[in-house]
Enzyme design. Structure first.
Site, mmCIF file in Angstrom:
data_model
loop_
_atom_site.group_PDB
_atom_site.id
_atom_site.type_symbol
_atom_site.label_atom_id
_atom_site.label_comp_id
_atom_site.label_asym_id
_atom_site.label_seq_id
_atom_site.Cartn_x
_atom_site.Cartn_y
_atom_site.Cartn_z
ATOM 1 N N SER A 1 0.828 -1.200 0.000
ATOM 2 C CA SER A 1 0.000 0.000 0.000
ATOM 3 C C SER A 1 0.872 1.263 0.000
ATOM 4 O O SER A 1 1.648 1.469 -0.928
ATOM 5 C CB SER A 1 -0.955 -0.045 1.195
ATOM 6 O OG SER A 1 -1.930 0.965 1.128
ATOM 7 N N ASP B 1 -10.036 -4.618 -4.668
ATOM 8 C CA ASP B 1 -9.319 -3.649 -3.837
ATOM 9 C C ASP B 1 -9.882 -2.251 -4.084
ATOM 10 O O ASP B 1 -9.789 -1.718 -5.185
ATOM 11 C CB ASP B 1 -7.824 -3.688 -4.181
ATOM 12 C CG ASP B 1 -6.958 -2.967 -3.165
ATOM 13 O OD1 ASP B 1 -7.444 -2.007 -2.546
ATOM 14 O OD2 ASP B 1 -5.793 -3.365 -2.998
ATOM 15 N N HIS C 1 -8.079 -5.128 -0.108
ATOM 16 C CA HIS C 1 -6.814 -4.490 0.263
ATOM 17 C C HIS C 1 -6.041 -5.224 1.354
ATOM 18 O O HIS C 1 -4.803 -5.262 1.314
ATOM 19 C CB HIS C 1 -7.079 -3.046 0.681
ATOM 20 C CG HIS C 1 -5.883 -2.160 0.572
ATOM 21 N ND1 HIS C 1 -5.238 -1.898 -0.625
ATOM 22 C CD2 HIS C 1 -5.177 -1.476 1.512
ATOM 23 C CE1 HIS C 1 -4.216 -1.089 -0.422
ATOM 24 N NE2 HIS C 1 -4.148 -0.817 0.860
#
EC number: 3.1.1.-
Length: 423
Positions: A186, A357, A386
């Site tokens: 991320s 996601d 995610h």
């Protein structure tokens, strides 16, 4: 004076106040109805990162690394695994970098056979885990206090420009290695894209870059959190102040652990944790919910959130906009924010993306893929949201094993003078 202090206290403790009201309501329900059944709380919910590593039987080390601009970062290390622990000689080094409001615990929150940090150690790697400035474990500075606004004047710009070089160079000096593997998740990938595209001398120290749930732009992100980021800067500052964002105080952590320990709130607890990144609840080990909840909100700066707000509004990967030409000139030598060019990055890169996601959206990923000039591997997992990249029950056989294979293949190639790993 008292009025000002009172206002500051309310701003800094707003989240705790709302949660306290919620808990008071729950206690009232307990008094007036049947007692709510609770689950046994995992002791790791109350541990720090080193304690979790040791609790699972692994060796651990902890270091403090100073950045060029004075921040002192905590870095955790698992020097070897439980498989072949007596193996001598140097081991290939891996740096794992967490996501937004996360910490090194991202990599060890599951059981050892399901956590990338432990799996890499058992596969023969020397595992290092970073903690970005301002999170729960990196709240020190050579001259500034966390009570000062100046301490919190940073975003992922500074994490890429100062944190990554400091940590990478420290690891190389400590291990005697010339290069390392970098795994970002991320926001950890955002840091990598910025650092490796703007600092070629740093990029030369990376054998291979593994981008999990990669984020360069968030133009198409459909997370509820990105809708909140469309608010004007002044409104975001009005809600959260100018300093830290979503840091779990001791009280807040105890509260979250209590709430997630209620059987009746199990689903609500998991839904809240998954709200920002998309839902795939069947792929989570809900017996670890209290551990996830206790360590998920490690905090960051409000300025970092403002930078993400700018990214949502611009649809580009740019430096932080300081709000005036004069300030931008002072900070980045031009009147408007620098636009980062991912295509300038030459590090061999492997990427894993999720079809569900909400943050690393498939449309943004499509644009990113066209920018990565040395892409050696990309895999999309249609059902993944995610958090599946760090908590997914199927992550070991769908992704972690592939990461290890690419690293081992690269080590073989390096020893034989070949150039590129192939999956």
């Amino acid at each position: 004076m008292l009025e000002t202090l009172s206002r500051q206290w309310i701003v800094s403790h707003r989240m705790e106040m709302w949660l306290l009201i919620l808990v008071a309501y729950m206690f009232q329900r307990n008094v007036n109805s049947v007692h709510m059944p609770t689950k046994a709380v995992d002791p790791e919910a109350f541990m720090n990162i080193s304690e979790i590593i040791q609790h699972q039987g692994y060796p651990c080390e902890e270091y403090e690394v100073a950045t060029e601009d004075g921040y002192i970062l905590s870095v955790n290390r698992i020097p070897r695994g439980l498989v072949q622990p007596k193996k001598t000689g140097s081991r290939p080094v891996v740096l794992l970098q967490h996501g937004l409001v996360g910490g090194a615990s991202n990599w060890i929150s599951n059981l050892p056979n399901n956590s990338l940090g432990f799996i890499l150690a058992d596969a023969g790697f020397d595992v290092w885990m970073g903690n970005s400035r301002g999170n729960a474990w990196s709240r020190k500075h050579k001259t500034l206090s966390i009570d000062q606004d100046e301490f919190w004047a940073f975003s992922y710009d500074e994490m890429a420009r100062f944190d990554l070089p400091a940590v990478i160079n420290f690891i190389l000096q400590k291990t005697g290695q010339e290069k390392i593997y970098y795994v970002g998740y991320s926001q950890g990938t955002t840091m990598g894209f910025i650092a490796f595209s703007t600092m070629p001398e740093l990029a030369q120290k990376i054998k291979m870059y593994f981008a999990l749930a990669p984020i360069a732009t968030v133009k198409h992100a459909k997370s509820p959190g990105t809708k909140f980021l469309l608010l004007p800067d002044m409104m975001i500052k009005g809600l959260f102040g100018k300093k830290e964002f979503l840091y779990q105080t001791r009280f807040l952590r105890q509260l979250v652990i209590y709430l997630c320990g209620q059987v009746i709130l199990d689903q609500i607890c998991s839904n809240i944790m998954l709200l920002l990144g998309g839902f795939n609840t069947n792929n989570m080990n809900m017996s670890r919910a209290s551990v996830y909840a206790a360590h998920t909100l490690a905090g960051t700066s409000v300025q970092n959130i403002l930078h993400w707000s700018q990214a949502v509004n611009s649809g580009e990967l740019r430096a932080f906009d300081w709000g005036s030409e004069t300030k931008n000139l002072e900070k980045c030598n031009q009147p408007t924010p620098v636009r980062y060019r991912v295509r300038d990055m030459t590090v061999p890169t492997a990427m894993w993306t999720g079809g569900q996601d909400w943050l690393s959206n498939p449309e943004d990923v499509k644009m990113l893929l066209s920018e990565v000039t040395n892409l050696i591997y990309h895999k999309n997992i249609p059902e993944w949201a995610h958090v599946d990249f760090i908590w997914g029950l199927d992550a070991p056989h769908r992704m972690y094993n592939e990461i290890i294979h690419l690293m081992q293949q690269e080590e073989t190639n390096l020893s034989q003078g070949r150039c590129e790993a192939v999956l």
